[in-house]
Design an enzyme around this catalytic site. Structure first.
Site: not given
Ligand SMILES: Cc1cc2nc3c(=O)[nH]c(=O)nc-3n(C[C@H](O)[C@H](O)[C@H](O)COP(=O)(O)OP(=O)(O)OC[C@H]3O[C@@H](n4cnc5c(N)ncnc54)[C@H](O)[C@@H]3O)c2cc1C
Ligand SMILES: NC(=O)c1ccc[n+]([C@@H]2O[C@H](COP(=O)([O-])OP(=O)(O)OC[C@H]3O[C@@H](n4cnc5c(N)ncnc54)[C@H](O)[C@@H]3O)[C@@H](O)[C@H]2O)c1
Length: 472
Positions: A14, A41, A50, A99, A176, A436
């Site tokens: 992103s 990601t 998701k 992209y 959690g 409303h």
């Molecule tokens: C399951 C899940 C659900 C999420 N849902 C939401 C949501 O609903 N709303 C929201 O706002 N955020 C959500 N997030 C968080 C969001 O995805 C991240 O905040 C966002 O993608 C961060 O963007 P970024 O550019 O920092 O990194 P990324 O999107 O992680 O991009 C990093 C890229 O770098 C590449 N890369 C890494 N190392 C190297 C290297 N050495 N050389 C070349 N390429 C490399 C990776 O392959 C990757 O493509 C979610 C995350 C997860 C895991």
């Molecule tokens: N809807 C959204 O915007 C969205 C959705 C998914 C992810 N994200 C982003 O991705 C990030 C990562 O999400 P996440 O849910 O993996 O992380 P998080 O930091 O939100 O939650 C991690 C959880 O794992 C638990 N935990 C950590 N270590 C542990 C251990 N050793 N044993 C048991 N429990 C443990 C913590 O207590 C916590 O509840 C979020 O902080 C958020 O920024 C955003």
């Protein structure tokens, strides 16, 4: 000194893609390395798949609601993971291509391999190619973190969920946070027998306390077995099953275990420390307001900086970086008020700004708190309750926070965030005439504060807690 590129971006997610595309649009010569798939990601293994899975998992509720509205035969039938997965894969291919095209048509060059930083102006690709750049942007994101217990390699991480060949019959989700709550919701909705184990007393630490309780309760109400105050101690294999042993001495058997135990910055082996870039706790790149590291030519945006780990934040940071360096338009991201949503089901949690717990410790705050059963689901026979909360400064009258637990709360909080960021007062909300009948009209019709948390006094928190307990 001449460089191969004006800007080299490591990471096609992103933040990286936005920065690279905008910089190229300003005429900069931009190279980008991506070791996996363009989109990163959010697009490939986060927000997008998701949210599509949340939509898929909502079908049984839609059928139940239809029955409540006089369609007695409404049923979903069986869910086909194969059919959904084929469509999901095609959609992710489409987005990845978009992209790629977006950046290339702006004039950028993609190197489809891993890159390392080998100097303040130098990156080395996995095939050994050395490239020089005036500026380097580190946008490598984060990666899931396992908890460090024996047998943890037997557990999945969120990335794996999107690539499953078939759905497990019984799954344990550990954690959690955002991911644990959303994936437990999804798996449950798709018909998987889902258990969530969390070490705290309610999920979503850091969110508003009442909202946390409502999300915890909702997970149980939809059929997730929520086991609180419990951490996994070790995993072991038994045939096709995984046995999870917990810290209270109990154990249980699952088809799959998924860790949702947080993410950490993706800086391992990236070469940053060797060139003198300061890393913080967990390996985050330490940057200033302009996303600049202590090495002037090296910048970082997105999850790798571990500021606010959300896609729109990474995008805004990347865009601001490109505007500042290449567009003669200096600006930086304000991280102080960022709205977010947790996509649980049937009710989501949308939030911005101050929680009530923060309001209690700060004081000088009125809380407007309404709970109700929304017309739509109540008519269909559901008991699900909405919560809407406004946190208001008792002197300036400014709305400092808003918490919404309800259907489409992500959509609602997006709109509520605009006046709140503009500094709207409670009276501004009040003079907005309701639409409303809607659910959101409650946001502009709450007349009397439900609670008042007095300013100052170290012990006011205890008094407030007593007051709230009396009202509960
Ligand atoms: C399951 C899940 C659900 C999420 N849902 C939401 C949501 O609903 N709303 C929201 O706002 N955020 C959500 N997030 C968080 C969001 O995805 C991240 O905040 C966002 O993608 C961060 O963007 P970024 O550019 O920092 O990194 P990324 O999107 O992680 O991009 C990093 C890229 O770098 C590449 N890369 C890494 N190392 C190297 C290297 N050495 N050389 C070349 N390429 C490399 C990776 O392959 C990757 O493509 C979610 C995350 C997860 C895991
Ligand atoms: N809807 C959204 O915007 C969205 C959705 C998914 C992810 N994200 C982003 O991705 C990030 C990562 O999400 P996440 O849910 O993996 O992380 P998080 O930091 O939100 O939650 C991690 C959880 O794992 C638990 N935990 C950590 N270590 C542990 C251990 N050793 N044993 C048991 N429990 C443990 C913590 O207590 C916590 O509840 C979020 O902080 C958020 O920024 C955003």
């Amino acid at each position: 000194m001449s460089f191969d590129y004006d800007l080299f971006v490591i990471g096609g997610g992103s933040g990286g893609v936005r920065a690279a595309r905008i910089a190229a649009g300003y005429g900069a010569r931009v190279g980008l390395a991506e070791e996996s798939r363009m989109g990163g990601t959010c697009v490939i293994r986060g927000c997008v798949p998701k949210k599509l899975m949340i939509f898929a998992s909502s079908a049984p509720e839609a059928a139940a609601e239809a029955r409540g509205y006089g369609w007695p035969d409404a049923q979903t039938g069986a869910f086909s993971w194969d059919a959904f997965k084929a469509k999901l894969d095609a959609e992710l291919d489409r987005l990845e291509a978009a992209y790629t095209r977006g950046f290339e048509s702006a004039g950028g060059t993609i190197h489809h391999q891993r890159a390392r930083v080998t100097g303040p102006h130098e990156v080395t690709l996995a095939d050994g190619t050395l490239l020089s750049a005036k500026h380097i942007l580190v946008a490598v994101g984060g990666r899931p973190q396992r908890p460090g217990i024996p047998g943890e390699e037997l557990g999945m991480i969120s990335d794996d969920l999107f690539m499953m060949e078939k759905l497990p019959g019984r799954v344990l989700v550990i954690g959690g946070g955002f991911i644990a709550c959303e994936f437990a919701t999804i798996l449950n909705g798709l018909g998987v027998d889902t258990v969530l184990a969390y070490r705290g007393d309610k999920v979503l630490r850091g969110f508003d306390g009442d909202a946390r309780q409502l999300v915890t309760d909702q997970l149980q109400q939809i059929g997730v077995e929520v086991r609180l105050g419990l951490s996994p101690a070790r995993l072991a294999r038994d045939g096709d099953a995984v046995i999870a042993h917990f810290d209270d001495g109990s154990s249980d058997r699952y088809d799959a275990v998924m860790f949702a135990t947080g993410r950490r910055p993706n800086t391992a082996g990236l070469g940053l420390e060797e060139v003198g870039v300061t890393l913080g706790p967990g390996g985050a790149v330490m940057v200033d307001d302009w996303s600049q590291s202590n090495i002037p030519s090296i910048y970082a945006v997105g999850d790798v900086t571990d500021r606010v780990n959300l896609t729109p934040v990474a995008i805004r940071e990347g865009h601001s970086f490109a505007d500042t360096l290449f567009g003669n338009h200096p600006r930086h991201m304000d991280h102080s008020l960022v709205a977010s949503a947790v996509y649980t089901r049937p009710h989501e949690l949308g939030s911005i700004g101050m929680t009530e717990d923060e309001a209690i410790s700060r004081g000088g705050v009125e809380v407007y708190d309404t709970r109700f059963r929304p017309m739509r689901s109540m008519f269909a026979g559901s008991d699900a309750r909405v919560m809407m909360k406004l946190i208001v400064d008792d002197q300036t009258r400014q709305v400092l926070g808003c918490q919404i637990f309800g259907p489409e709360a992500g959509e609602l909080i997006q709109l509520a965030a605009i006046p709140i960021i503009m500094g709207a007062t409670k009276e501004d909300f009040d003079r907005t005439v309701a639409v409303h009948p809607t659910m959101a009209e409650e946001l502009v019709t709450m007349r009397q504060p439900t609670r008042h948390h007095a300013r100052a006094a170290a012990d006011s928190g205890a008094a407030d807690a007593a007051e709230r307990a009396a009202q509960a």
